[in-house]
Design an enzyme around this catalytic site. Structure first.
Site, PDB file in Angstrom:
ATOM      1  CB  THR A  58       0.650  -4.034   9.131  1.00  0.00           C
ATOM      2  OG1 THR A  58      -0.476  -3.244   8.765  1.00  0.00           O
ATOM      3  CG2 THR A  58       1.514  -3.244  10.093  1.00  0.00           C
ATOM      4  CG  HIS A  59       0.291  -1.709   3.644  1.00  0.00           C
ATOM      5  ND1 HIS A  59       1.194  -1.596   2.617  1.00  0.00           N
ATOM      6  CD2 HIS A  59      -0.519  -2.736   3.318  1.00  0.00           C
ATOM      7  CE1 HIS A  59       0.935  -2.498   1.705  1.00  0.00           C
ATOM      8  NE2 HIS A  59      -0.093  -3.217   2.106  1.00  0.00           N
ATOM      9  CG  LEU A  60       4.715   0.726   8.876  1.00  0.00           C
ATOM     10  CD1 LEU A  60       6.178   1.071   9.080  1.00  0.00           C
ATOM     11  CD2 LEU A  60       4.108   0.196  10.159  1.00  0.00           C
ATOM     12  N   PRO A 103      -4.343  -1.097   0.789  1.00  0.00           N
ATOM     13  CG  PRO A 103      -2.379  -0.376   1.819  1.00  0.00           C
ATOM     14  CD  PRO A 103      -3.436  -1.471   1.853  1.00  0.00           C
TER      15      PRO A 103
END
Length: 127
Positions: A58-60, A103
């Protein structure tokens, strides 16, 4: 699987070198918590079965939050880590929280803006 196990060992060693006190590998058959750099070898010797590896990618978001004040965030409006020189963060970790959508475009936009600002500071007019 050999490449994955080698990469996991490398990442664990990198985390310990950066000061981690523990690494949680998420690999069935490996201890839940590695607490010393020499334990990273367990990851390269791990299971051959891909089902033993539980990964979530996942994007952090928010791990290096942007804020004018160092007390409220890691990165300033210039994308530099507070209290450092020439150390910049240009990804979704500067967002205050998960934005609820992919994002990619936002990350590309902030990276472009940051690159333009850095180039201006360096006196570069074309890139």
């Amino acid at each position: 699987m050999a490449n994955l196990r080698r990469a996991l060992r490398f990442v664990a060693e990198l985390l310990f070198a950066a000061g981690a006190r523990a690494v949680l590998p998420g690999v069935r058959g490996i201890p839940d918590r590695l607490t010393a750099p020499d334990q990273a070898t367990l990851l390269e010797e791990g299971p051959d079965d891909p089902r033993a590896y539980g990964f979530a990618l996942t994007h952090l978001f928010g791990t290096a939050r942007m804020s004018v004040r160092p007390e409220d965030g890691v990165v300033g409006p210039d994308f530099a880590v507070h209290g450092t020189r020439n150390f910049f963060v240009l990804d979704s970790s500067i967002f205050p929280t998960n934005i609820g959508v992919n994002p990619q475009l936002s990350i590309m936009g902030i990276a472009m803006l940051a690159a333009e600002r850095m180039a201006e500071r360096a006196g570069v007019t074309k890139f």
